[in-house]
Design a protein around this motif. Structure first.
Motif, mmCIF file in Angstrom:
data_model
loop_
_atom_site.group_PDB
_atom_site.id
_atom_site.type_symbol
_atom_site.label_atom_id
_atom_site.label_comp_id
_atom_site.label_asym_id
_atom_site.label_seq_id
_atom_site.Cartn_x
_atom_site.Cartn_y
_atom_site.Cartn_z
ATOM 1 N N THR A 186 41.455 29.572 48.199
ATOM 2 C CA THR A 186 41.808 28.614 49.197
ATOM 3 C C THR A 186 43.311 28.564 49.735
ATOM 4 O O THR A 186 43.608 28.661 50.805
ATOM 5 C CB THR A 186 41.343 27.153 48.839
ATOM 6 N N ALA A 187 43.976 28.848 48.726
ATOM 7 C CA ALA A 187 45.531 29.390 48.975
ATOM 8 C C ALA A 187 45.705 30.479 49.659
ATOM 9 O O ALA A 187 46.526 30.587 50.764
ATOM 10 C CB ALA A 187 46.245 29.269 47.538
ATOM 11 N N ALA A 188 44.959 31.557 49.417
ATOM 12 C CA ALA A 188 45.036 32.883 50.218
ATOM 13 C C ALA A 188 44.558 32.589 51.681
ATOM 14 O O ALA A 188 45.138 33.257 52.658
ATOM 15 C CB ALA A 188 44.240 33.969 49.630
ATOM 16 N N GLU A 189 43.376 32.020 51.884
ATOM 17 C CA GLU A 189 43.129 31.547 53.282
ATOM 18 C C GLU A 189 44.114 30.982 53.939
ATOM 19 O O GLU A 189 44.311 31.054 55.160
ATOM 20 C CB GLU A 189 41.763 30.724 53.118
ATOM 21 N N HIS A 190 44.947 29.701 53.366
ATOM 22 C CA HIS A 190 45.929 29.216 54.058
ATOM 23 C C HIS A 190 47.049 29.967 54.450
ATOM 24 O O HIS A 190 47.721 29.800 55.325
ATOM 25 C CB HIS A 190 46.196 28.088 53.331
ATOM 26 N N LEU A 191 47.373 31.039 53.637
ATOM 27 C CA LEU A 191 48.374 31.831 53.971
ATOM 28 C C LEU A 191 47.920 33.128 54.768
ATOM 29 O O LEU A 191 48.802 33.972 55.302
ATOM 30 C CB LEU A 191 49.110 32.494 52.589
ATOM 31 N N GLY A 192 46.703 33.308 55.245
ATOM 32 C CA GLY A 192 46.020 34.324 55.981
ATOM 33 C C GLY A 192 46.039 35.476 55.282
ATOM 34 O O GLY A 192 46.144 36.517 56.058
ATOM 35 N N ILE A 193 45.714 35.499 54.033
ATOM 36 C CA ILE A 193 45.697 36.734 53.286
ATOM 37 C C ILE A 193 44.096 37.083 53.271
ATOM 38 O O ILE A 193 43.296 36.331 52.985
ATOM 39 C CB ILE A 193 46.076 36.444 51.686
ATOM 40 N N GLU A 194 43.863 38.393 53.584
ATOM 41 C CA GLU A 194 42.383 38.737 53.570
ATOM 42 C C GLU A 194 41.899 38.969 52.175
ATOM 43 O O GLU A 194 42.390 39.596 51.347
ATOM 44 C CB GLU A 194 42.367 40.301 54.019
ATOM 45 N N LEU A 195 40.800 38.149 51.747
ATOM 46 C CA LEU A 195 40.153 38.058 50.585
ATOM 47 C C LEU A 195 39.323 39.287 50.223
ATOM 48 O O LEU A 195 38.245 39.623 51.191
ATOM 49 C CB LEU A 195 39.433 36.819 50.349
ATOM 50 N N GLY A 196 39.285 40.035 49.088
ATOM 51 C CA GLY A 196 38.527 41.022 48.927
ATOM 52 C C GLY A 196 37.303 40.487 48.252
ATOM 53 O O GLY A 196 36.805 39.336 48.088
ATOM 54 N N LYS A 197 36.870 41.268 46.815
ATOM 55 C CA LYS A 197 35.998 41.247 46.183
ATOM 56 C C LYS A 197 36.552 40.318 44.887
ATOM 57 O O LYS A 197 37.403 40.403 44.344
ATOM 58 C CB LYS A 197 35.084 42.403 45.422
ATOM 59 N N CYS A 198 35.590 39.201 44.713
ATOM 60 C CA CYS A 198 35.960 38.244 43.434
ATOM 61 C C CYS A 198 34.521 38.276 42.485
ATOM 62 O O CYS A 198 33.398 38.120 42.960
ATOM 63 C CB CYS A 198 36.308 36.812 43.964
ATOM 64 N N TRP A 199 34.842 38.683 41.232
ATOM 65 C CA TRP A 199 33.686 38.953 40.471
ATOM 66 C C TRP A 199 33.842 38.766 39.215
ATOM 67 O O TRP A 199 35.260 38.658 38.428
ATOM 68 C CB TRP A 199 33.093 40.324 40.557
ATOM 69 N N SER A 200 33.092 38.339 38.354
ATOM 70 C CA SER A 200 33.090 38.298 36.655
ATOM 71 C C SER A 200 32.067 38.837 36.044
ATOM 72 O O SER A 200 31.090 39.040 36.432
ATOM 73 C CB SER A 200 33.316 36.948 36.352
ATOM 74 N N PRO A 201 32.583 39.502 34.694
ATOM 75 C CA PRO A 201 31.429 39.980 33.817
ATOM 76 C C PRO A 201 30.453 39.085 33.382
ATOM 77 O O PRO A 201 30.795 37.917 33.300
ATOM 78 C CB PRO A 201 32.049 40.772 32.742
ATOM 79 N N ARG A 202 29.108 39.391 33.512
ATOM 80 C CA ARG A 202 28.182 38.374 32.871
ATOM 81 C C ARG A 202 28.502 37.919 31.562
ATOM 82 O O ARG A 202 28.345 36.688 31.129
ATOM 83 C CB ARG A 202 26.740 38.959 33.070
ATOM 84 N N LYS A 203 28.877 38.854 30.472
ATOM 85 C CA LYS A 203 29.030 38.530 29.239
ATOM 86 C C LYS A 203 30.597 38.297 28.841
ATOM 87 O O LYS A 203 31.371 39.303 29.207
ATOM 88 C CB LYS A 203 28.455 39.600 28.370
ATOM 89 N N ALA A 204 31.010 37.372 28.114
ATOM 90 C CA ALA A 204 32.110 37.373 27.595
ATOM 91 C C ALA A 204 32.681 38.135 26.558
ATOM 92 O O ALA A 204 31.671 38.887 25.746
ATOM 93 C CB ALA A 204 32.554 36.010 26.965
#
Length: 161
Positions: free
Chosen positions: A65-83
């Motif tokens: 959300t902070a990146a959207e307000h600053l006009g930063i292009e968002l790439g991929k956001c992900w997390s591994p399934r297992k810890a």
């Protein structure tokens, strides 16, 4: 803290006094140094580590959300399934009773975020903002990829091949 607050204005005033003392009335124009172009970054990779996956997910939402307000292009956001599990086995007794053991486990959850096409000032502002609002129990590691111009000696092709 008091020494830092007092030292900064002293440096500022001494810098002003040096510039006014060396300038003469005949040379009233101030020569401005050429402004350096802002650095460009192609990618910012952020790795978040924490114990609670819900906190990581909430913080990921905050950072995007902070990146959207600053006009930063968002790439991929992900997390591994297992810890990542780290287990330690300890004896209850100091010397004997090998069959009486206790196991402790630490689970570390990861979250990765990518941001693209940033300027240096925007990147510094964004990183400072999200680092200041980092929740407890969450570690942040950022790596940035800078764009640079090709050096002059590599731009021209060699004349003799």
């Amino acid at each position: 803290v008091k020494t830092l607050r007092q030292a900064q204005p002293c440096r500022f005033y001494s810098a002003l006094s040096n510039t006014t003392a060396t300038s003469t009335p005949s040379t009233s124009s101030v020569s401005a140094a050429p402004a350096e172009p802002d650095q460009l970054y192609s990618k910012l990779e952020i790795e978040l580590r924490g114990v609670d996956p819900a906190v990581l997910k909430s913080y990921t939402w905050f950072a995007t959300t902070a990146a959207e307000h600053l006009g930063i292009e968002l790439g991929k956001c992900w997390s591994p399934r297992k810890a990542h599990h780290e287990r330690m086995t300890l004896l209850k007794s100091v010397h004997i009773y090998k069959k009486h053991r206790v196991q402790y486990e630490i689970r570390t959850h990861f979250r990765y975020m990518n941001f693209h096409k940033l300027t240096g000032s925007t990147l510094d502002t964004f990183l400072e903002y999200i680092e200041r609002n980092l929740p407890e129990g969450v570690a942040l590691q950022a790596s940035k990829t800078e764009l640079q111009q090709i050096p002059e000696h590599l731009r021209q092709p060699p004349e003799q091949v």
